[in-house]
Enzyme design. Structure first.
Site, mmCIF file in Angstrom:
data_model
loop_
_atom_site.group_PDB
_atom_site.id
_atom_site.type_symbol
_atom_site.label_atom_id
_atom_site.label_comp_id
_atom_site.label_asym_id
_atom_site.label_seq_id
_atom_site.Cartn_x
_atom_site.Cartn_y
_atom_site.Cartn_z
ATOM 1 C CG ASP A 141 -2.916 3.716 -3.095
ATOM 2 O OD1 ASP A 141 -2.546 4.890 -3.042
ATOM 3 O OD2 ASP A 141 -2.947 3.072 -4.169
ATOM 4 C CG PHE A 197 4.382 1.123 -7.453
ATOM 5 C CD1 PHE A 197 3.027 0.884 -7.234
ATOM 6 C CD2 PHE A 197 5.252 0.045 -7.497
ATOM 7 C CE1 PHE A 197 2.553 -0.415 -7.056
ATOM 8 C CE2 PHE A 197 4.780 -1.252 -7.325
ATOM 9 C CZ PHE A 197 3.428 -1.480 -7.117
ATOM 10 C CG ASP A 231 3.370 -7.470 -5.217
ATOM 11 O OD1 ASP A 231 2.610 -6.677 -4.631
ATOM 12 O OD2 ASP A 231 3.041 -8.077 -6.255
HETATM 13 P P1 5GP Z 1 -6.374 0.658 -1.675
HETATM 14 O O1 5GP Z 1 -7.641 -0.110 -1.681
HETATM 15 O O2 5GP Z 1 -6.131 1.419 -0.379
HETATM 16 O O3 5GP Z 1 -6.206 1.527 -2.868
HETATM 17 O O4 5GP Z 1 -5.283 -0.420 -1.892
HETATM 18 C C1 5GP Z 1 -4.366 -0.811 -0.993
HETATM 19 C C2 5GP Z 1 -3.595 -1.934 -1.679
HETATM 20 O O5 5GP Z 1 -3.013 -1.467 -2.900
HETATM 21 C C3 5GP Z 1 -2.459 -2.364 -0.804
HETATM 22 O O6 5GP Z 1 -2.839 -3.431 0.014
HETATM 23 C C4 5GP Z 1 -1.403 -2.769 -1.821
HETATM 24 O O7 5GP Z 1 -1.599 -4.117 -2.177
HETATM 25 C C5 5GP Z 1 -1.694 -1.927 -3.038
HETATM 26 N N1 5GP Z 1 -0.789 -0.756 -3.135
HETATM 27 C C6 5GP Z 1 -1.110 0.534 -2.991
HETATM 28 N N2 5GP Z 1 -0.060 1.339 -3.144
HETATM 29 C C7 5GP Z 1 0.995 0.525 -3.383
HETATM 30 C C8 5GP Z 1 2.397 0.766 -3.615
HETATM 31 O O8 5GP Z 1 2.935 1.882 -3.629
HETATM 32 N N3 5GP Z 1 3.161 -0.344 -3.826
HETATM 33 C C9 5GP Z 1 2.657 -1.601 -3.801
HETATM 34 N N4 5GP Z 1 3.509 -2.592 -3.986
HETATM 35 N N5 5GP Z 1 1.341 -1.865 -3.584
HETATM 36 C C10 5GP Z 1 0.521 -0.804 -3.377
#
Ligand code: 5GP
Ligand code: MG
Length: 176
Positions: A102, A151, A158
């Protein structure tokens, strides 16, 4: 179907299954048949990891990491990793397995910490990539699908610890 909170299905069970098999092929091709240490990022990656590794013929050792960010609540803080399982990554071929990329903070932080443990190779596979929200420049070596800035839940992902066991990936409806 009993999934009233799901606004739309983004990736069906069959689509995921086919792509996970392909990803395993890509990984095996680039790694050869040597031993791997798979590093699963808890909790979201557990479903993807379980399906992926069953397509690999390489010997695989496992470790799981929990990443926690310690900050003041307003800015992303320092990332700390708790490792469960194989700890010794020196000279090993390490593959980080993550559910979704993300902002990129989590994967970038995990890779930085693991790199210090002296692996022979350090690669990453993410099932989903949401490039719209990237804050840190990081790219996975292997990516399953690129997804829109919504999302999403299911197949490990989850919302408040629910929906992880859905066999497909869907967009959570408002109020869900
Ligand atoms: P980042 O550090 O890349 O922002 O975060 C990644 C983490 O954010 C993923 O491992 C996940 O836990 C959470 N995350 C990011 N986007 C989503 C989404 O659309 N749905 C869900 N359930 N979790 C997300
Ligand atoms: Mg996660």
């Amino acid at each position: 179907m009993g999934h009233e909170d799901i606004e739309s299905v983004l990736l069906t069970e069959a689509e995921i299954k086919a792509r996970v098999r392909e990803l395993a092929g890509e990984i095996a091709e680039s790694h050869g048949d040597g031993e791997l240490v798979a590093v699963g990022v808890l909790t979201g990656a557990f479903v993807f990891l379980a399906d992926l590794v069953r397509h690999l013929r390489n010997p695989v050792r496992f470790t799981f990491v929990k990443a926690d960010s310690y900050g003041d609540g307003t800015r992303p803080g320092e990332l700390r990793l708790t490792m469960m399982g194989e700890q010794d990554l020196r000279d090993r071929d390490v593959l980080v397995v993550e559910d979704i990329l993300d902002t990129g903070r989590t994967l970038a932080g995990i890779l930085a910490i693991l790199r210090e443990k002296g692996p022979r190779t350090l690669r990453s596979v993410v099932l989903l990539d949401k490039p719209a929200r990237r804050e840190v420049e990081v790219q996975a070596d292997f990516t399953g699908f690129t997804v829109p800035d919504r999302f999403i839940v299911g197949y490990g992902l989850d919302h408040a610890q629910r929906y992880r066991n859905l066999p497909f990936i869907g967009v959570l409806g408002v109020g869900g």
